[in-house]
Design an enzyme around this catalytic site. Structure first.
Site, PDB file in Angstrom:
ATOM      1  CG  HIS A 105      -6.490   3.182 -19.992  1.00  0.00           C
ATOM      2  ND1 HIS A 105      -7.241   2.239 -20.443  1.00  0.00           N
ATOM      3  CD2 HIS A 105      -7.149   3.250 -18.615  1.00  0.00           C
ATOM      4  CE1 HIS A 105      -8.033   1.727 -19.143  1.00  0.00           C
ATOM      5  NE2 HIS A 105      -7.590   2.315 -18.594  1.00  0.00           N
TER       6      HIS A 105
ATOM      7  CG  HIS B 111      -9.640   6.877 -18.738  1.00  0.00           C
ATOM      8  ND1 HIS B 111     -10.574   7.152 -17.969  1.00  0.00           N
ATOM      9  CD2 HIS B 111      -8.943   5.284 -18.433  1.00  0.00           C
ATOM     10  CE1 HIS B 111     -10.779   5.966 -17.239  1.00  0.00           C
ATOM     11  NE2 HIS B 111      -9.544   4.778 -17.787  1.00  0.00           N
TER      12      HIS B 111
ATOM     13  CG  ASP C 171     -10.792   2.391 -16.051  1.00  0.00           C
ATOM     14  OD1 ASP C 171      -9.690   1.678 -16.909  1.00  0.00           O
ATOM     15  OD2 ASP C 171      -9.917   2.275 -15.482  1.00  0.00           O
ATOM     16  CG  ASP C 172      -9.763  -0.669 -12.744  1.00  0.00           C
ATOM     17  OD1 ASP C 172      -9.129  -1.174 -14.004  1.00  0.00           O
ATOM     18  OD2 ASP C 172      -9.792   1.016 -12.870  1.00  0.00           O
ATOM     19  N   PRO C 173     -14.656  -3.061 -13.463  1.00  0.00           N
ATOM     20  CG  PRO C 173     -15.631  -4.133 -15.181  1.00  0.00           C
ATOM     21  CD  PRO C 173     -14.177  -3.102 -14.057  1.00  0.00           C
ATOM     22  CG  LEU C 174     -13.672  -7.886 -10.609  1.00  0.00           C
ATOM     23  CD1 LEU C 174     -11.699  -8.588 -10.900  1.00  0.00           C
ATOM     24  CD2 LEU C 174     -14.106  -8.245 -10.537  1.00  0.00           C
TER      25      LEU C 174
END
Length: 166
Positions: free
Chosen positions: A25, A47, A102-105
């Site tokens: 990142h 990013h 990045d943060d699917p959940l």
């Protein structure tokens, strides 16, 4: 981390094993020096939002074709609204960008978070079919998959420039 990864990859290469790709990142927030370190050490990054503040670094990343995996939905919720996201400009300038999750959940509502990212990007920035294909191709190019796997997905001449490699 970079030095340890180099030693580990040398060890793995000597034994005929696959090597690991350094993809940190980088440039999501913070000082532009993070992007300088990423330029010097990373195979590609996730990013890269702060790259929009440094045209000189953008040019270096363009020349070196270091990949930038961007997550518009995550960035919209955490750092930068869709309208200010540099992904369309980076793509138009020829930087090696792709779309990722990045943060699917946390940020997605479907069982296919990557498709959700692509669909929103296509609608929001009016990306054409060739644009979407290029973003997907960039994703495969930036991946840690072997040359043989990349040939399967992109064709036998994928390393050639221009029409012949497409």
């Amino acid at each position: 981390t970079y030095a340890n990864l180099c030693v580990l990859n040398q060890f793995r290469r000597q034994r005929g094993m696959t090597t690991l790709v350094f993809r940190p990142h980088c440039g999501e927030q913070g000082a532009v020096q993070h992007l300088v370190a990423g330029f010097l050490c990373a195979d590609n990054i996730s990013h890269g939002l702060m790259l929009r503040h440094s045209p000189v670094l953008q040019y270096l990343w363009y020349l070196a074709q270091i990949g930038i995996a961007m997550s518009p939905l995550s960035n919209n919720n955490l750092f930068l609204k869709f309208q200010k996201n540099p992904l369309p400009e980076f793509h138009a300038c020829g930087l090696l960008v792709s779309i990722s999750t990045d943060d699917p959940l946390m940020f997605h509502f479907t069982k296919e978070p990557l498709m959700e990212e692509y669909a929103i990007a296509a609608q929001l920035w009016k990306l054409s079919s060739p644009d979407m294909c290029e973003l997907a191709r960039n994703s495969v190019l930036m991946s840690g998959f072997s040359h043989e796997v990349k040939q399967f997905w992109l064709g036998p001449n994928y390393t050639q420039e221009g029409v012949w490699g497409n």
